[in-house]
Design a protein around this motif. Structure first.
Motif, PDB file in Angstrom:
ATOM      1  N   SER A 201      -0.084   4.170  21.563  1.00 46.52           N
ATOM      2  CA  SER A 201      -1.429   3.858  22.038  1.00 46.52           C
ATOM      3  C   SER A 201      -2.379   5.048  22.009  1.00 46.52           C
ATOM      4  O   SER A 201      -3.593   4.863  21.878  1.00 46.52           O
ATOM      5  CB  SER A 201      -1.358   3.310  23.476  1.00 46.52           C
ATOM      6  N   VAL A 202      -1.853   6.270  22.147  1.00 46.01           N
ATOM      7  CA  VAL A 202      -2.727   7.437  22.265  1.00 46.01           C
ATOM      8  C   VAL A 202      -2.560   8.390  21.080  1.00 46.01           C
ATOM      9  O   VAL A 202      -3.534   8.730  20.403  1.00 46.01           O
ATOM     10  CB  VAL A 202      -2.442   8.186  23.588  1.00 46.01           C
ATOM     11  N   GLU A 203      -1.338   8.830  20.822  1.00 51.58           N
ATOM     12  CA  GLU A 203      -1.124   9.870  19.818  1.00 51.58           C
ATOM     13  C   GLU A 203      -1.304   9.361  18.394  1.00 51.58           C
ATOM     14  O   GLU A 203      -1.946  10.020  17.568  1.00 51.58           O
ATOM     15  CB  GLU A 203       0.281  10.469  19.990  1.00 51.58           C
ATOM     16  N   TRP A 204      -0.724   8.207  18.088  1.00 47.60           N
ATOM     17  CA  TRP A 204      -0.779   7.688  16.721  1.00 47.60           C
ATOM     18  C   TRP A 204      -2.211   7.496  16.210  1.00 47.60           C
ATOM     19  O   TRP A 204      -2.523   7.907  15.078  1.00 47.60           O
ATOM     20  CB  TRP A 204       0.019   6.398  16.636  1.00 47.60           C
ATOM     21  N   PRO A 205      -3.133   6.912  16.998  1.00 50.79           N
ATOM     22  CA  PRO A 205      -4.520   6.806  16.507  1.00 50.79           C
ATOM     23  C   PRO A 205      -5.165   8.168  16.276  1.00 50.79           C
ATOM     24  O   PRO A 205      -5.941   8.339  15.322  1.00 50.79           O
ATOM     25  CB  PRO A 205      -5.232   6.042  17.629  1.00 50.79           C
ATOM     26  N   LEU A 206      -4.860   9.155  17.132  1.00 51.73           N
ATOM     27  CA  LEU A 206      -5.469  10.477  16.973  1.00 51.73           C
ATOM     28  C   LEU A 206      -4.899  11.239  15.781  1.00 51.73           C
ATOM     29  O   LEU A 206      -5.506  12.205  15.310  1.00 51.73           O
ATOM     30  CB  LEU A 206      -5.252  11.292  18.253  1.00 51.73           C
TER      31      LEU A 206
END
Length: 290
Positions: A201-206
Motif C-alpha cells: 500500500s505504501v512502498e510499492w507505489p513510491l
C-alpha cells in the motif's frame, strides 16, 4: 539579447551534435543501407532490396535466436529486479549493515562480463564448483550438466547475468527507498500498516519511478547480451542459447554474409526499440495513474 543567447547555445551544441552525427547517426544509417545490399564488407555493394530480410524469414535459426533473445530478456528482467527489490527492502530495514552489504552486492558489477563468464564456465562445469557443492551437501541427485543440456543452458547463462547486475538494480531501488518521505512511512506505522500490507500500500507505489528505470535498463541490456552466451556456450548446445547478437557476430565477422549479419542487427535494433519503448511507456503510464 535573446538572439545572441540562442547563437551562443547553438555554438556550444554544434560540436556535440557533429560528434553524435559522425559516430552514431551515420553508422546507423549506413548499416541500415547495407542491409539492403549484397555487401561482403568491402567497398562494392549492390542494392538488392529486401532480399536479406526475405532470407531471414527462410532461416529457422533466426526465428529461434529471436525467441531465445526475448525469453532470456524476460527471465533476466523478472529475476534481476525481483532480487534487487528484495535486497533493497532488506537493506532499508537494516541500516547498520546497509553500507557493507551494498558494497558486496555491487562487487560483481566491477568484474568485466568476459571475466565473469569465464569464472562461471568453471562453476557450471560437470566437475565444477556447483556440482561439487551439491555433492558435499549430499544433493547428488541435483547435479547436472548445466551448460550441456538444452533445457537448462539458456537459464544457466541468464543466471550469470542476474548474479552480475542484481546489485545494480538493488542500488536503484535502495536509493528510491531512502528518498521516501519519512512522515508517510511513520503515518503508515501508526495506522498499523506493517509487513506485506505496508509494502503493497505504501512502498510499492513510491517505488514506481525506480521500477521503470530498472526494468528499462535491464531489458535493453539483456536483449543486447553477447559476452555471456559467447563464452559460456557459444550458442550451444544444439543452438539452444543462440541469440541475435551471436548471429550478427558469426555472419559479419566469420560467416562471409556481411549484409545478412547487418540485416539481423537491424532486426535486433527494432526489437530493442519496440520492446523497451513499449515497456517504458506502460510503466510511465502506471506512474501517472499512481
Amino acid at each position: 539579447m535573446i538572439h545572441r543567447r540562442r547563437t551562443a547555445m547553438a555554438a556550444f551544441l554544434l560540436p556535440a551534435i557533429a560528434v553524435y552525427g559522425v559516430f552514431m547517426i551515420y553508422p546507423l544509417a549506413r548499416g541500415v543501407y547495407l542491409s539492403f545490399t549484397d555487401s561482403l564488407g568491402g567497398p562494392r555493394a549492390d542494392f538488392v532490396g529486401l532480399d536479406q530480410y526475405s532470407a531471414m524469414l527462410d532461416k529457422p535459426a533466426v526465428t529461434a535466436a529471436l525467441w531465445h533473445t526475448v525469453l532470456y530478456a524476460a527471465v533476466v528482467v523478472i529475476m534481476q529486479n525481483a532480487l534487487g527489490l528484495l535486497f533493497a527492502s532488506m537493506l532499508f530495514r537494516r541500516p547498520r549493515v546497509r553500507r557493507a552489504l551494498s558494497v558486496v552486492l555491487l562487487t560483481p558489477t566491477l568484474i568485466s562480463p568476459m571475466m565473469a563468464a569465464f569464472i562461471w564456465s568453471y562453476l557450471f562445469a560437470p566437475s565444477g564448483g556447483i556440482n561439487a557443492l551439491l555433492g558435499v551437501l549430499g544433493l547428488d541427485g541435483l547435479q547436472h550438466v548445466w551448460l550441456g543440456d538444452p533445457s537448462t543452458a539458456l537459464y544457466a547463462v541468464a543466471a550469470v547475468n542476474i548474479w552480475m547486475f542484481a546489485g545494480y538494480s538493488c542500488a536503484i531501488f535502495l536509493a528510491s527507498y531512502l528518498n521516501m518521505p519519512t512522515e508517510l512511512l511513520d503515518a503508515a506505522a501508526v495506522d498499523g500498516a506493517t509487513g506485506w500490507r505496508r509494502f503493497r500500500s505504501v512502498e510499492w507505489p513510491l517505488l514506481a519511478p525506480a521500477l521503470t528505470v530498472n526494468v528499462t535498463l535491464s531489458l535493453i541490456g539483456s536483449l543486447k547480451v553477447f559476452e555471456f552466451p559467447l563464452v559460456l556456450t557459444n550458442g550451444g548446445p544444439a543452438g539452444s542459447t543462440d541469440t541475435l547478437t551471436l548471429l550478427v557476430y558469426r555472419n559479419v565477422f566469420g560467416g562471409g554474409k556481411f549484409a545478412f549479419g547487418v540485416a539481423v542487427s537491424v532486426l535486433l535494433l527494432v526489437t530493442v526499440v519496440v520492446l523497451s519503448s513499449a515497456t517504458s511507456s506502460l510503466l510511465r503510464l502506471r506512474e501517472r495513474r499512481i
